[in-house]
Design an enzyme around this catalytic site. Structure first.
Site, PDB file in Angstrom:
ATOM      1  N   HIS A 149       5.535   0.456   5.069  1.00  0.00           N
ATOM      2  CA  HIS A 149       6.011   0.328   3.690  1.00  0.00           C
ATOM      3  C   HIS A 149       7.530   0.382   3.637  1.00  0.00           C
ATOM      4  O   HIS A 149       8.194   0.888   4.548  1.00  0.00           O
ATOM      5  CB  HIS A 149       5.413   1.416   2.790  1.00  0.00           C
ATOM      6  CG  HIS A 149       6.056   2.769   2.950  1.00  0.00           C
ATOM      7  ND1 HIS A 149       7.214   3.130   2.307  1.00  0.00           N
ATOM      8  CD2 HIS A 149       5.696   3.846   3.706  1.00  0.00           C
ATOM      9  CE1 HIS A 149       7.542   4.372   2.643  1.00  0.00           C
ATOM     10  NE2 HIS A 149       6.642   4.826   3.496  1.00  0.00           N
ATOM     11  N   CYS A 150       8.078  -0.142   2.539  1.00  0.00           N
ATOM     12  CA  CYS A 150       9.495   0.004   2.229  1.00  0.00           C
ATOM     13  C   CYS A 150       9.590   0.638   0.840  1.00  0.00           C
ATOM     14  O   CYS A 150       8.742   1.463   0.487  1.00  0.00           O
ATOM     15  CB  CYS A 150      10.241  -1.330   2.322  1.00  0.00           C
ATOM     16  SG  CYS A 150       9.672  -2.604   1.182  1.00  0.00           S
ATOM     17  N   TRP A 151      10.595   0.299   0.055  1.00  0.00           N
ATOM     18  CA  TRP A 151      10.750   0.925  -1.257  1.00  0.00           C
ATOM     19  C   TRP A 151       9.792   0.352  -2.297  1.00  0.00           C
ATOM     20  O   TRP A 151       9.056   1.081  -2.966  1.00  0.00           O
ATOM     21  CB  TRP A 151      12.198   0.787  -1.724  1.00  0.00           C
ATOM     22  CG  TRP A 151      12.440   1.134  -3.170  1.00  0.00           C
ATOM     23  CD1 TRP A 151      13.015   0.339  -4.113  1.00  0.00           C
ATOM     24  CD2 TRP A 151      12.126   2.367  -3.838  1.00  0.00           C
ATOM     25  NE1 TRP A 151      13.071   0.984  -5.324  1.00  0.00           N
ATOM     26  CE2 TRP A 151      12.532   2.238  -5.180  1.00  0.00           C
ATOM     27  CE3 TRP A 151      11.530   3.561  -3.430  1.00  0.00           C
ATOM     28  CZ2 TRP A 151      12.367   3.248  -6.127  1.00  0.00           C
ATOM     29  CZ3 TRP A 151      11.372   4.581  -4.379  1.00  0.00           C
ATOM     30  CH2 TRP A 151      11.787   4.415  -5.694  1.00  0.00           C
ATOM     31  N   GLY A 196       8.636  -5.100  -0.757  1.00  0.00           N
ATOM     32  CA  GLY A 196       9.291  -6.399  -0.827  1.00  0.00           C
ATOM     33  C   GLY A 196       9.718  -6.949   0.514  1.00  0.00           C
ATOM     34  O   GLY A 196       8.961  -6.920   1.487  1.00  0.00           O
ATOM     35  N   TYR A 246       6.978   2.594  -1.408  1.00  0.00           N
ATOM     36  CA  TYR A 246       7.102   4.027  -1.684  1.00  0.00           C
ATOM     37  C   TYR A 246       7.116   4.314  -3.179  1.00  0.00           C
ATOM     38  O   TYR A 246       6.645   5.367  -3.621  1.00  0.00           O
ATOM     39  CB  TYR A 246       8.374   4.587  -1.041  1.00  0.00           C
ATOM     40  CG  TYR A 246       8.518   6.084  -1.213  1.00  0.00           C
ATOM     41  CD1 TYR A 246       7.852   6.955  -0.364  1.00  0.00           C
ATOM     42  CD2 TYR A 246       9.282   6.611  -2.246  1.00  0.00           C
ATOM     43  CE1 TYR A 246       7.948   8.330  -0.538  1.00  0.00           C
ATOM     44  CE2 TYR A 246       9.387   7.984  -2.424  1.00  0.00           C
ATOM     45  CZ  TYR A 246       8.720   8.835  -1.566  1.00  0.00           C
ATOM     46  OH  TYR A 246       8.811  10.189  -1.754  1.00  0.00           O
TER      47      TYR A 246
END
Length: 226
Positions: A95-97, A100, A124
Site C-alpha cells: 500500500h501507499c497513501w 495511487g 493507508y
C-alpha cells in the site's frame, strides 16, 4: 483472490503471515503505519516533496516524468530490498497513501520480479478511516471507582476470569507507574502463562509479535500502560 483488497481482507491476510510492504516515504512511515508493516519507500522524503511540487505545477504528466527520473536507476535495488524484507515469501501485501501511483508502480515492479501482489484499496488513508470508524462504534462502558487498596484490582480479576470462561480475551490497562513486577506477577499467579506484558521497552517488531499471538488465541490477557 482479487489483486485489490478492502481493509478487512487486507488485515486478515496480514494476520495469516503475508509480508506487508508500505511504499510511502520514510517520514510518512515513521509518523504512522499499519502494525507489522515494513517500509519499502519508492521515494525519499525529499523526492516525494519534489514530485508533489511537480504535480502542482505541471500536472500528472510532469510528476510522472520526474518520478521516473528519480526512481528509474534504482529499480533493481528496490526489487532486491523487497526480496530481503520478504525472505522466501513471494506473495505480499502492498500500500501507499491513497492507493495511487506509488503502490501501482511498485506492484508492477514486484510482479515483474516474480511476486504475487495484493494492494490495499484506498491505501493507508482507507486504513485510517477504518480504524476511526471502529473506535467510534458505541460500546458499553462501566466505570469502577474507589480508594487505593479497596479491592478494585480483585474485582477486575474476577471480571477477567468470567470473560476467559466465555472463551474471550481481556486487555488490562494500568498506569505506567503501577506497572511493576509485583503487579504483573499477581496476574501471572491468577491466570498462568498465557499473559502478554506490553511495555515501552518492546520494539515495534516485538509488539507486533505479541499482537499476532493474541490474534491466534495464544494469549488470554494482555497487560500494558494506559
Amino acid at each position: 483472490m482479487p489483486p485489490v483488497q478492502d481493509v478487512a481482507a487486507f488485515l486478515a491476510m496480514r494476520d495469516q503471515g503475508l509480508p506487508l510492504l508500505d511504499v510511502r516515504s520514510p517520514g510518512e512511515f515513521a509518523f504512522a503505519h499499519i502494525p507489522g508493516a515494513l517500509n519499502l519507500p519508492l521515494f525519499t522524503d525529499e523526492e516525494r516533496a519534489k514530485v508533489g511540487t511537480a504535480h502542482a505545477r505541471s500536472g500528472r504528466e510532469g510528476a510522472v516524468h520526474l518520478a521516473l527520473e528519480l526512481v528509474g536507476g534504482h529499480l533493481a535495488a528496490l526489487l532486491a530490498r523487497a526480496r530481503h524484507l520478504c525472505g522466501s515469501k513471494r506473495e505480499v501485501l502492498l500500500h501507499c497513501w491513497r492507493g495511487g501511483m506509488r503502490s501501482d508502480s511498485m506492484r508492477w515492479l514486484l510482479e515483474t520480479g516474480g511476486f504475487t501482489v495484493h494492494r490495499l484499496e484506498g491505501g493507508y488513508k482507507s486504513y485510517r478511516t477504518f480504524v476511526r470508524s471502529e473506535l467510534a462504534r458505541p460500546r458499553p462502558i462501566l466505570v469502577l471507582g474507589g480508594y487505593t487498596g479497596c479491592g478494585k484490582t480483585e474485582i477486575y480479576m474476577e471480571l477477567i476470569a468470567g470473560v476467559l470462561k466465555e472463551g474471550k480475551q481481556a486487555i488490562v490497562l494500568i498506569p505506567a507507574i503501577a506497572l511493576t513486577y509485583q503487579t504483573v506477577m499477581r496476574f501471572y499467579r491468577r491466570f498462568g502463562e498465557r499473559i502478554s506484558v506490553m511495555t515501552s521497552r518492546l520494539t515495534p517488531g516485538e509488539r507486533f509479535d505479541q499482537y499476532v499471538r493474541a490474534r491466534k488465541g495464544h494469549i488470554d490477557v494482555m497487560i500494558g500502560p494506559r
